[in-house]
Write an enzyme that holds these catalytic residues in place. Structure first.
Site, PDB file in Angstrom:
ATOM      1  CB  CYS A 587     -90.779 -26.259-130.420  1.00  0.00           C
ATOM      2  SG  CYS A 587     -92.006 -26.582-131.624  1.00  0.00           S
ATOM      3  CB  CYS A 698    -108.718 -22.245-108.275  1.00  0.00           C
ATOM      4  SG  CYS A 698    -107.231 -22.484-107.025  1.00  0.00           S
TER       5      CYS A 698
END
Length: 816
Positions: A587, A698
C-alpha cells in the site's frame, strides 16, 4: 566487524567463526543480519566484507560433498542482495521478508567461487580509496568542488586487476592531496551508464569530468592528477618577489617557501604541487631560485640560506622564518598546521551570547566542536580557512556538562552548526576537516532543525504550522542518504513548511511514542494530522509529496462521504478507489503512484479518484467486503450506485498501468479497423485519419492507449481516429509496413483521382499534446491550400496529395 559494536577484535573473530560453524552445520539463522554476522548499524562496506568471508567458505564449489551447500549459499546470497540495497534494506527492516514478496531478489544469481576470491570488492580493504555508489556519488562528487580521481572498473576485467596495485600506490601517494575513488560497475551499472562508461577501467578526474587516456603507470597517473589541481606554486624572483608577497589576495595567508641553492635540499616541483593542494586556502607555496646572479639578491637580502621555511602572514622577512627540515609533503603539512591557531574555546557566557545573537539574526552561522576534555586535532585547524563565512568554536563538555545535556549531545566529539534564527543541526558523517566543512556549508543555508521531546506535541503537532519531520538513526545508510535531499527540499518549501529531524538513538521514548519502528521514517504533521512519506529519497519526491498533501489530488473517503459520493454517484461518473491499510508495505509503495494517477486524471470530466483508510474506516471496508490490501476498485459509468465494481488485478501497480486499465471502461471515440474497413473507409476517404497500430501484449501500447483516446477526443471534428489490433489483423499491418508498436500514422486524405497510400505518414512521437498540435497544424495548412486552389481555379491534385509530407517535422518540434 559491525556486529560486535565496540567490543574487541578478538570477540569479533569469535562471533564470526561461531556463525561460520553454525552455517556449516546447517543451522542457519533466519534473520538476514544474523546470517551475515552484522548488526543493524553495519555500513555497506561492513556488509560486503562480511558476505565475502562467508561466500569464500560456504560456496557450493568449495563444498562439493555437502548436499545442503547450494540451498545454504542461496540464503546467504539473498541476505546480501537485500541488505546491500538501501530501499530493500528499509523494507526488510520494516516488514521482514514479508515486505519483499513483490520485489525482493531470490539470491539465485550468484557467481563461481573464483569470482568472490579474485573479483569481489577489489578495493574494500583500502582505506585511502573511497568506494562510491549511486547513493553518494552526487553528494560527494558532483555537488562539490573537490578534486576526485575515480576508477570505474569491472571486477571481471583483467586490465582492472592489473591496474589495482598501481591504483593503490597512487592513492597512498596522493592521500590528502586529492580524493581517490573507485566505482564497481558490476554493482553500480546504472551509475556507470549515467557517467557514459563504455570500457574498463575508465579513469576520470572530477569536477572537470576529464577522462585519462595515458599510460597507466604510477608516475603518469600522479602527473595527470596533479595537473588538474587549481592550486598554483608561485615562482619568485628578484623581479616579482616584493610584489607577490605584498599582493592583497596573498598577504592574509602565511607562506611556505623553498629556497633552492647550494648547501641544502629544496623541494621538488611535484612535492610543491602536492603541498599547494594540501594547503589550499591555508598558505601560499612558492619556489625561490638562489642559483642565478639575478635572483641571488632575494636570498641575500633576506639573509636566508637555501632550504624550506614557514613565514607567518605579513612576516616574510629576515629571521622570521621557521626552518622545515622535511622534504615530505605530508610532514610539511603537519608542520604548517602546528603553526595555525587553535580553534577558539567558548565559555558559557560566550556560547549563550552567540545563540542569542543568532536568534536575533545578528550573527553569522557558527560551527561548534563539542568535545570531552582537551583535544589536539591538527586537521581541524583548517576549518576557519576553508569555511570563511562560518565562524568556528569549541565547547568542552567536561566544563559545560549541563549545556551539552540540554542540547542532547550524547556522543562526543560532535560537530554542530548553529544557524541564523537559532536552529541547529548535528553532523553524523566522517569527522575530517573536508567532510565537516562540506556539512557546515550545506547545513548553514538549510532551514532544518534538530527536534526533541520539548517540541512534541506542543510545537510540532498542535500548532498551526505544518512540520515535515525525519525520524532517523545515524548508523542507518538510507538515513544518511536522505538527509542531503531533505535539506534541498527544505530550501524549496521554506516559506510553507517547517523541517525538523529527530535522532531516534537519542530520543528513543519520543520515537516509540510516535510508533517509529524503522529508519528513516519521515512524517508530515499537517495541523496534527500525520501523513507518512513513502517514495524515492530525492528532493523531487519529497516536494511532490508535500505539495500533494497540502493540496490533495486524491479524495479521502470516510463512511459518510463514501455513501454520498460513491454509492450516490450519478450514472455518468466513474470512480477509482484504493482501499488500503497504513501498515501495509505494498500500500505504501502504491501511495505515490495513486497520487500521480489522480493528477493525471484531474483534467478528465466525471472521473474521480478516492482512497479509503481501512484502519480508520474498518466498518466501511468490512461492509464492502475488502479482505486484502491494497484493493483497487473501479465503479463504472452507467450505474448510479456502488453495487457494481471491477477489481484491478494487473501485475504493475503504477499510475500509467492503472490508468490504461481504467480507460478500458470508458466509451471510446476511436474506430476499430480491419483490412476490409481500412480499404473501404480510410484509403478512398477524402477525410484525414490518424491511426494507432498496436499489439495488446505491448506494454508501451497499453500506456499509450489512454493518450490516444485523449488525442482522438481533442481532434474530434478535425480528423477521424482509428486503431488496428496487429495481433488480429496481421495482414493489414504487414501491408502497411508496421514493424514496431505502437506506430502512429497520419493519412492526409485521398484525391478524386487517386487513393492515398497505405503507408500514410509516420508520426514519430507518443506525446498526445505534440501529436494533436502537429495534426491540427497540418490540417490547417491543407485547408488553406484547398481554399487557395479554388480561388485560382486550379486542381493540382499531386501537389495537394504531397502537401502533408512537405511540412516541417524536426526532432526538436516533435519533442515540444
Amino acid at each position: 566487524m559491525a556486529v560486535c559494536g565496540v567490543t574487541s577484535a578478538v570477540v569479533c573473530s569469535c562471533v564470526f567463526f561461531t556463525l561460520v560453524i553454525l552455517i556449516l552445520a546447517g543451522d542457519l539463522p533466519t534473520d538476514f543480519y544474523e546470517i551475515l554476522g552484522v548488526d543493524k548499524q553495519a555500513t555497506a562496506r561492513d556488509i560486503r566484507k562480511a558476505f565475502k568471508k562467508l561466500a569464500l567458505q560456504n560456496h557450493p564449489d568449495k563444498n562439493p560433498n555437502d548436499d545442503e551447500a547450494h540451498d545454504r549459499f542461496l540464503r546467504i546470497n539473498r541476505a546480501y542482495e537485500v541488505l546491500k540495497d538501501d530501499n530493500l534494506r528499509k523494507k526488510y527492516d520494516m516488514y521482514g521478508e514479508e515486505g519483499l514478496k513483490e520485489d525482493g531478489p531470490s539470491g539465485r544469481g550468484y557467481k563461481s567461487w573464483n569470482f568472490y576470491y579474485q573479483d569481489f570488492g577489489i578495493y574494500d580493504d583500502d582505506l585511502e580509496i573511497i568506494t562510491l555508489s549511486k547513493a553518494d556519488f552526487e553528494q560527494s562528487v558532483q555537488n562539490t568542488d573537490d578534486v576526485w580521481f575515480i576508477n570505474f572498473y569491472s571486477p571481471q576485467c583483467h586490465h582492472c586487476h592489473d591496474l589495482a596495485p598501481t591504483w593503490r600506490e597512487v592513492a597512498r601517494e596522493l592521500e590528502g592531496v586529492i580524493r581517490i575513488g573507485a566505482v564497481n560497475c558490476g554493482d553500480e551499472l546504472m551509475l556507470c551508464r549515467q557517467q557514459g562508461i563504455r570500457s574498463y577501467p575508465s579513469l576520470f578526474v572530477f569536477p572537470q569530468g576529464e577522462k585519462y587516456f595515458g599510460e597507466r603507470s604510477k608516475a603518469e597517473l600522479i602527473a595527470f592528477a596533479l595537473s588538474s589541481i587549481q592550486a598554483p606554486v608561485l615562482d619568485l624572483s628578484a623581479g616579482n618577489f616584493e610584489a607577490e608577497v605584498a599582493d592583497q589576495e596573498r598577504a592574509a595567508l602565511p607562506w611556505v617557501m623553498t629556497f633552492c641553492g647550494e648547501g641544502a635540499d629544496c623541494l621538488e616541483l611535484e612535492t610543491c604541487q602536492k603541498l599547494a593542494a594540501m594547503l589550499k586556502d591555508l598558505a601560499n607555496v612558492a619556489v625561490v631560485n638562489c642559483h642565478s646572479d639575478s635572483q641571488e639578491t632575494v636570498c641575500h637580502k633576506h639573509g636566508i640560506e637555501p632550504g624550506t621555511y614557514y613565514f607567518k602572514a605579513g612576516e616574510v622577512a629576515r629571521g622570521e622564518g621557521i626552518v622545515i627540515d622535511s622534504l615530505d609533503s605530508k610532514e610539511i603539512m603537519l608542520t604548517v598546521l602546528t603553526q595555525l591557531p587553535e580553534v577558539q574555546t567558548l565559555d558559557k557566557d560566550q556560547f549563550q551570547e552567540i545563540i542569542s545573537n543568532l536568534r536575533l539574526h545578528k550573527a553569522s552561522p557558527w560551527l561548534i566542536h563539542f568535545v570531552e576534555g582537551d583535544v589536539y586535532n591538527l586537521d581541524l585547524r583548517k576549518l576557519p580557512a576553508i569555511i570563511p563565512d562560518i565562524k568556528v568554536g569549541r565547547v568542552n563538555c567536561q566544563q559545560l556538562r549541563t549545556m551539552c545535556n540540554n542540547l542532547h549531545i550524547s556522543k562526543l566529539p560532535a560537530f554542530v552548526v548553529f544557524k541564523i534564527g537559532g536552529a541547529h543541526e548535528v553532523h553524523h558523517g566522517r569527522q575530517t576537516a573536508h567532510d565537516v566543512a562540506a556539512f557546515a556549508r550545506e547545513a548553514a543555508t538549510a532551514p532544518v532543525e534538530v527536534l526533541g521531546p520539548k517540541d512534541f506535541p506542543s510545537r510540532v503537532v498542535e500548532k498551526g504550522n505544518p512540520w515535515f519531520v525525519d525520524f532517523f538513526a545515524p548508523w542507518c545508510p538510507p538515513c544518511m542518504n536522505l538527509l542531503p535531499e531533505f535539506r534541498k527540499a527544505s530550501r524549496e518549501m521554506k516559506d510553507r513548511v517547517k523541517f525538523g529531524t529527530v535522532d531516534c538513538t537519542v530520543h528513543t521514548g519520543l520515537c516509540s511514542q510516535y510508533n517509529i519502528h524503522s529508519y528513516p521514517t519521515t512524517v508530515f504533521f499537517n495541523q496534527s494530522m500525520p501523513h507518512e512519506f513513502h517514495g524515492h529519497h530525492n528532493v523531487h519526491s519529497l516536494v511532490e509529496f508535500l505539495e500533494d498533501t497540502l493540496r490533495p489530488p486524491v479524495i479521502i473517503l470516510t463512511a459518510t462521504s463514501f455513501e454520498t459520493l460513491v454509492n450516490g454517484k450519478s450514472k455518468d461518473e466513474l470512480w477509482l478507489v484504493d482501499f488500503y491499510a497504513p501498515w501495509c508495505g505494498p500500500c505504501q509503495q502504491l501511495s505515490p503512484e495513486w497520487r500521480q494517477l489522480a493528477k493525471i486524471l484531474s483534467s478528465m470530466d466525471k472521473i474521480k479518484v478516492g482512497q479509503v483508510n481501512c484502519d480508520a474506516e474498518e466498518s466501511l471496508c468490512s461492509q464492502q467486503g475488502v479482505r486484502s490490501y491494497p484493493s483497487i476498485r473501479l465503479y463504472p459509468r452507467g450505474q448510479a450506485n456502488a453495487n457494481k465494481y471491477h477489481v484491478y488485478n494487473g501485475w504493475f501497480r503504477n499510475a500509467q498501468s492503472i490508468r490504461a486499465w481504467a480507460f478500458e471502461f470508458l466509451p471510446s471515440v476511436v474506430t476499430s479497423l480491419s483490412w476490409e474497413s481500412f480499404q473501404a473507409d480510410v484509403l478512398p476517404s477524402s477525410d484525414a485519419w490518424v491511426i494507432d497500430f498496436f499489439a495488446p501484449w505491448c506494454g508501451h501500447c497499453q500506456v499509450f492507449a489512454p493518450e490516444y483516446e485523449r488525442i482522438a477526443a481533442d481532434l474530434k471534428g478535425v480528423v477521424k481516429a482509428g486503431k488496428v489490433d496487429c495481433d488480429i489483423h496481421k495482414y493489414l499491418c504487414r501491408q502497411a509496413g508496421v514493424r514496431a508498436y505502437p506506430t502512429v500514422r497520419f493519412y492526409v486524405g485521398s484525391t478524386p483521382s487517386k487513393l492515398q497510400h497505405i503507408y500514410g505518414e509516420d508520426i514519430d512521437s507518443q506525446n498526445a499534446d505534440y501529436i494533436a498540435r502537429y495534426i491540427k497544424r497540418k490540417v490547417k495548412k491543407m485547408t488553406e491550400f484547398e481554399s487557395c486552389r479554388h480561388k485560382v481555379g486550379t486542381s493540382n491534385h499531386a501537389e495537394y496529395q504531397t502537401l502533408g509530407r512537405t511540412l516541417p517535422t524536426s526532432k526538436s518540434d516533435r519533442k515540444r
